[in-house]
Scaffold this motif. Structure first.
Motif, PDB file in Angstrom:
ATOM      1  N   ILE A 120     -66.713 -13.431 -20.030  1.00  0.00           N
ATOM      2  CA  ILE A 120     -66.866 -14.823 -19.590  1.00  0.00           C
ATOM      3  C   ILE A 120     -65.509 -15.519 -19.527  1.00  0.00           C
ATOM      4  O   ILE A 120     -65.173 -16.183 -18.540  1.00  0.00           O
ATOM      5  CB  ILE A 120     -67.817 -15.575 -20.542  1.00  0.00           C
ATOM      6  N   ILE A 121     -64.718 -15.338 -20.567  1.00  0.00           N
ATOM      7  CA  ILE A 121     -63.397 -15.965 -20.609  1.00  0.00           C
ATOM      8  C   ILE A 121     -62.489 -15.388 -19.523  1.00  0.00           C
ATOM      9  O   ILE A 121     -61.730 -16.109 -18.869  1.00  0.00           O
ATOM     10  CB  ILE A 121     -62.745 -15.774 -21.986  1.00  0.00           C
ATOM     11  N   GLY A 122     -62.584 -14.055 -19.322  1.00  0.00           N
ATOM     12  CA  GLY A 122     -61.761 -13.416 -18.292  1.00  0.00           C
ATOM     13  C   GLY A 122     -62.055 -13.958 -16.908  1.00  0.00           C
ATOM     14  O   GLY A 122     -61.149 -14.172 -16.097  1.00  0.00           O
ATOM     15  N   GLY A 123     -63.338 -14.182 -16.622  1.00  0.00           N
ATOM     16  CA  GLY A 123     -63.691 -14.773 -15.332  1.00  0.00           C
ATOM     17  C   GLY A 123     -63.111 -16.156 -15.175  1.00  0.00           C
ATOM     18  O   GLY A 123     -62.594 -16.517 -14.102  1.00  0.00           O
ATOM     19  N   ALA A 124     -63.162 -16.954 -16.249  1.00  0.00           N
ATOM     20  CA  ALA A 124     -62.588 -18.298 -16.201  1.00  0.00           C
ATOM     21  C   ALA A 124     -61.074 -18.243 -16.006  1.00  0.00           C
ATOM     22  O   ALA A 124     -60.500 -19.020 -15.225  1.00  0.00           O
ATOM     23  CB  ALA A 124     -62.936 -19.052 -17.483  1.00  0.00           C
ATOM     24  N   ALA A 125     -60.411 -17.326 -16.703  1.00  0.00           N
ATOM     25  CA  ALA A 125     -58.957 -17.214 -16.599  1.00  0.00           C
ATOM     26  C   ALA A 125     -58.525 -16.758 -15.209  1.00  0.00           C
ATOM     27  O   ALA A 125     -57.556 -17.276 -14.639  1.00  0.00           O
ATOM     28  CB  ALA A 125     -58.432 -16.247 -17.662  1.00  0.00           C
ATOM     29  N   THR A 126     -59.231 -15.777 -14.644  1.00  0.00           N
ATOM     30  CA  THR A 126     -58.895 -15.307 -13.298  1.00  0.00           C
ATOM     31  C   THR A 126     -59.062 -16.420 -12.278  1.00  0.00           C
ATOM     32  O   THR A 126     -58.219 -16.604 -11.395  1.00  0.00           O
ATOM     33  CB  THR A 126     -59.792 -14.108 -12.925  1.00  0.00           C
ATOM     34  N   GLY A 127     -60.165 -17.160 -12.390  1.00  0.00           N
ATOM     35  CA  GLY A 127     -60.358 -18.292 -11.496  1.00  0.00           C
ATOM     36  C   GLY A 127     -59.275 -19.342 -11.658  1.00  0.00           C
ATOM     37  O   GLY A 127     -58.830 -19.948 -10.676  1.00  0.00           O
ATOM     38  N   ALA A 128     -58.830 -19.552 -12.898  1.00  0.00           N
ATOM     39  CA  ALA A 128     -57.756 -20.520 -13.145  1.00  0.00           C
ATOM     40  C   ALA A 128     -56.449 -20.069 -12.509  1.00  0.00           C
ATOM     41  O   ALA A 128     -55.692 -20.886 -11.961  1.00  0.00           O
ATOM     42  CB  ALA A 128     -57.575 -20.715 -14.650  1.00  0.00           C
TER      43      ALA A 128
ATOM     44  N   LEU B 294     -56.229  -9.657 -20.079  1.00  0.00           N
ATOM     45  CA  LEU B 294     -57.324 -10.469 -20.598  1.00  0.00           C
ATOM     46  C   LEU B 294     -58.237  -9.661 -21.507  1.00  0.00           C
ATOM     47  O   LEU B 294     -58.640 -10.123 -22.582  1.00  0.00           O
ATOM     48  CB  LEU B 294     -58.127 -11.059 -19.435  1.00  0.00           C
ATOM     49  N   LEU B 295     -58.600  -8.472 -21.079  1.00  0.00           N
ATOM     50  CA  LEU B 295     -59.471  -7.630 -21.904  1.00  0.00           C
ATOM     51  C   LEU B 295     -58.791  -7.276 -23.217  1.00  0.00           C
ATOM     52  O   LEU B 295     -59.391  -7.370 -24.294  1.00  0.00           O
ATOM     53  CB  LEU B 295     -59.834  -6.352 -21.141  1.00  0.00           C
TER      54      LEU B 295
ATOM     55  N   VAL C   5     -53.183 -16.305 -20.438  1.00  0.00           N
ATOM     56  CA  VAL C   5     -53.062 -16.317 -21.892  1.00  0.00           C
ATOM     57  C   VAL C   5     -53.413 -17.699 -22.453  1.00  0.00           C
ATOM     58  O   VAL C   5     -54.037 -17.805 -23.517  1.00  0.00           O
ATOM     59  CB  VAL C   5     -51.644 -15.886 -22.315  1.00  0.00           C
ATOM     60  N   LEU C   6     -53.030 -18.758 -21.750  1.00  0.00           N
ATOM     61  CA  LEU C   6     -53.370 -20.104 -22.209  1.00  0.00           C
ATOM     62  C   LEU C   6     -54.885 -20.313 -22.223  1.00  0.00           C
ATOM     63  O   LEU C   6     -55.433 -20.918 -23.152  1.00  0.00           O
ATOM     64  CB  LEU C   6     -52.690 -21.153 -21.324  1.00  0.00           C
ATOM     65  N   VAL C   7     -55.562 -19.833 -21.182  1.00  0.00           N
ATOM     66  CA  VAL C   7     -57.024 -19.932 -21.153  1.00  0.00           C
ATOM     67  C   VAL C   7     -57.623 -19.142 -22.305  1.00  0.00           C
ATOM     68  O   VAL C   7     -58.543 -19.606 -22.995  1.00  0.00           O
ATOM     69  CB  VAL C   7     -57.580 -19.435 -19.806  1.00  0.00           C
ATOM     70  N   MET C   8     -57.102 -17.940 -22.534  1.00  0.00           N
ATOM     71  CA  MET C   8     -57.609 -17.120 -23.630  1.00  0.00           C
ATOM     72  C   MET C   8     -57.328 -17.775 -24.977  1.00  0.00           C
ATOM     73  O   MET C   8     -58.150 -17.688 -25.909  1.00  0.00           O
ATOM     74  CB  MET C   8     -56.980 -15.725 -23.567  1.00  0.00           C
TER      75      MET C   8
END
Length: 759
Positions: free
Chosen positions: A230-238, A262-263, A337-340
């Motif tokens: 879920i977080i990876g999808g958000a980060a990629t979109g960001a 991300l993973l 990394v910031l999103v993560m």
């Protein structure tokens, strides 16, 4: 601040979980649909405008209308019976080619992405005759399709063209083959599809298996993967949104690196929280899980924040690079990394607060303190014989570092599998024509500055003649003028592999001086083509390496000083990290340059490896250093603190390191040799950072230095005999777990998160 955020997150856990789920799904859709619209497949477009090949590209676009997103495919056409082409055969080929150039190709829309979010690649291809084999065994055509060659949607459009062309030529008893650029990528994608799926399944299986072994729990094995997805999808979109907002293009390898980073770090950060969460639940069985989750996030969150900001700062230094491929990688990784990081401080603690003790079901490990295991024995031995362990670790790293001597850079773009239809067609062409026939180079001539010079064909004869005399140039085509006669281009073909060092030397040392001297008066001349581009890339990268390395190292050192509030501890960590980097690079050179006999290591490897290994590897060093300092703040000797820190932290570091290394190793199936090298060598570097630097070398050095490690800060000084009245009592030698004297012998003592029993 971190503790306040953690408390707020765990108090409103379900709200944060819902917010991240909705945000993740929405941004995942954006990332999947728009990723290829913000990637740039042409390496030449990442060069600064001051370089020769970049100037040639500007003339091509301004004066000849060349499209930066044009993708050339070479089509080989021959008789089915293997005979030489007759005049009638050539006429049929040209007639069919004309028809192919009028046939509109349509794009198939994926079922999982709304059509309004997709770029429509439907188009009519540009088909032109190219050349014939000297023995008339085949005829070559050039086909151009517009779009990003890495976009699977455009590759589907190419497959539509290929299927239609094979059918049309087959009706005339002609066979066809397709190679170059887009054809290579499409065939490689088909060839690697099953392998990539298998590796993805194995990588996820490795993560689940490691979590099961570490926690003996179903939820603890699966929940981190779900959360990171879920977080990876958000980060990629960001990342995609940031690229669209600030109008910059990403390198084609960036999506793969983003996924791996991300993973890897997402699982790492979740594991850091899980291990400490379990430890605190054991220490206080009566505590509310929500309170423990908040305390856990507040404590470990400081180390995670420092580690994440170290990665961000390291990659931010790429902003000073001149080569665009490096420059765009920095903000992409930094945003991820910031999103993560934000998710690690909000989403993950919320999941811990909601799941509570059920996170570790059906394991019974919360009911009792486990017996000292391998990590406890390792911590004890490192604390007892720190010099021996430090010397052995340094010896290993120095030996591996020696492999970096004689390192060479490879600026070739590499190739995919050699048994795909595109590769077979390329081999057939190379047997009859010069090695560079499918990758022509071009001299572009235009008026110099504001001068209005009219160029005529006669003025270019001397240039073409001098170009033919250059050793290594196989054929020179007739000059072509634009409609206004303000610019001209002269195509030439090298009689060697255009990806070789020899080709780059010929272009930079022989062709360019000749072109500059023979250009008509009042004009400027520039050389374009693969060898020319990578000759310029070589120069740009060499300059960037000299600037980015020291700046990134200085920035990381400053962050460590601010985090550890010490001068000596950051110095120890930076020396260890530097030695880890050279050992990793040396290992890569030994494997790829010497054992596999490649021309050298990829030109991107040293810089990307430096950033990944140094920045990501620092995570583990920060975690162990933070825990050692925490343990030194309690009663007991410095060596006892080191042993305790290794005992409690080594399992998290080893598990996280194996997960991160496994994630990078999955890049080994990528068709790009450069990405393969980055994946495998970075995996080795992460392994060295987690298994050698973080749990052996750094603890051993700290054990030797004692509390002086934190000089000039007084951090890590405990009470009761550790120091007092300006004098420290002699520290007793470390003893095995269960026999520690004083506060380490079945004695309960206070901690920031409640009472904890230490055996």
């Amino acid at each position: 601040m971190i503790r306040s955020l953690a408390a707020c997150t765990t108090r409103h856990a379900w709200k944060f979980i819902l917010l991240w789920t909705v945000l993740g799904l929405a941004l995942t859709l954006v990332g999947q649909s728009k990723m290829y619209s913000v990637t740039e497949p042409d390496v030449g477009n990442f060069l600064p405008k001051s370089y020769d090949s970049a100037a040639a590209l500007r003339i091509a676009e301004d004066k000849f209308g060349a499209k930066p997103d044009g993708n050339a495919v070479t089509v080989l056409v021959a008789r089915e019976d293997g005979r030489k082409l007759a005049a009638a055969d050539s006429a049929r080929i040209d007639k069919i080619a004309t028809g192919l150039g009028k046939h509109r190709l349509t794009m198939k829309n994926p079922d999982d992405v709304p059509s309004f979010m997709l770029e429509d690649h439907s188009q009519t291809p540009l088909v032109r005759p190219m050349t014939d084999a000297p023995d008339k065994s085949f005829r070559l055509l050039s086909v151009s399709l517009k779009g990003n060659s890495n976009d699977p949607a455009l590759q589907d459009v190419f497959r539509d063209f290929r299927e239609h062309a094979e059918k049309e030529f087959g009706r005339a008893d002609l066979r066809s083959g397709f190679t170059g650029g887009l054809a290579d990528l499409a065939d490689t994608a088909e060839d690697q599809e099953d392998t990539e799926k298998l590796v993805g399944i194995l990588t996820l299986g490795l993560i689940v298996l490691l979590n099961v072994l570490a926690f003996r729990s179903v939820l603890a094995a699966l929940l981190p993967l779900l959360a990171v997805t879920i977080i990876g999808g958000a980060a990629t979109g960001a990342v995609v949104g940031t690229a669209m907002l600030f109008d910059f293009k990403l390198d084609p390898s960036t999506p793969s690196l983003i996924t791996v980073v991300l993973l890897g770090i997402g699982i790492d950060y979740f594991l850091f929280l899980l291990f400490r969460f379990r430890e605190l639940l054991r220490a206080d069985p009566a505590a509310r899980p929500r309170d423990v989750a908040g305390e856990c996030a507040g404590r470990v969150g400081a180390a995670i924040t420092s580690a994440a900001l170290t990665i961000v700062a390291a990659f931010a230094t790429l902003g000073i690079a001149s080569f665009g491929q490096f420059k765009v990688l920095g903000p992409a990784i930094a945003v991820c990394v910031l999103v993560m990081l934000v998710a690690s401080l909000t989403f993950m603690p919320a999941l811990l607060a909601v799941s509570g003790r059920k996170m570790f079901w059906p394991s019974k490990s919360l009911r009792k303190e486990p017996r000292p295991g391998m990590s406890a024995r390792l911590g004890e031995r490192v604390a007892r014989r720190p010099f021996l362990f430090a010397a052995a670790s340094i010896g290993l790293l120095v030996a591996l570092s020696a492999g970096a001597l004689g390192m060479k850079m490879d600026y070739g773009t590499g190739s995919g599998p050699d048994d795909t239809p595109a590769a077979v067609t390329a081999k057939e062409i190379s047997k009859a024509l010069p090695g560079g026939v499918d990758s022509p180079h071009t001299v572009y001539v235009a008026a110099d500055g504001a001068k209005k010079v009219t160029i005529d064909r006669a003025g270019l004869e001397g240039l073409a003649k001098d170009l033919k005399a250059v050793k290594g140039v196989g054929r020179v085509a007739a000059p072509v003028l634009n409609k206004e006669h303000t610019a001209a281009k002269v195509d030439f073909y090298l009689d060697m592999d255009v990806q070789s060092q020899h080709a780059r030397d010929v272009v930079s040392d022989e062709v360019r001086p000749v072109v500059s001297k023979a250009a008509p008066p009042g004009t400027e001349a520039h050389v374009s083509g693969q060898a020319a581009i990578f000759s310029d890339v070589s120069e740009a990268v060499s300059k960037d390496l000299k600037v980015v390395f020291p700046v990134a190292a200085a920035l990381i050192a400053l962050i460590l000083v601010a985090l550890l509030r010490s001068l000596l501890a950051p110095l120890v960590l930076m020396l260890a990290i530097g030695l880890g980097f050279t050992a990793t690079l040396g290992s890569g050179v030994l494997v790829f340059q010497h054992l596999l006999d490649r021309p050298g290591v990829s030109f991107t490897l040293p810089l990307v490896l430096f950033l990944f290994v140094v920045a990501l590897g620092t995570d583990y060093n920060i975690l162990i250093s933070d825990r050692i300092r925490e343990e030194m703040g309690r009663p007991g000797s410095a060596r006892q603190a080191v042993a305790a820190a290794v005992r409690h932290t080594a399992p998290a570091i080893v598990t996280a390191g194996v997960v991160l290394a496994g994630s990078f190793a999955s890049l080994a199936v990528n068709p790009s040799p450069a990405t393969q090298e980055i994946g495998l060598v970075t995996a080795l570097g992460i392994g060295l950072s987690s298994l050698v630097l973080s749990i052996v070398l750094v603890p051993a050095v700290v054990a030797m230095l004692g509390r002086a490690t934190w000089w000039p800060s007084r951090s890590g000084r405990g009470s009761g005999g550790a120091h007092g009245g300006g004098h420290r009592a002699p520290a007793p030698a470390p003893a095995p777990y269960g026999t520690y004297p004083g506060p380490y012998q079945q004695q309960e003592y206070g901690s920031p998160y409640g009472s904890e029993v230490r055996r």
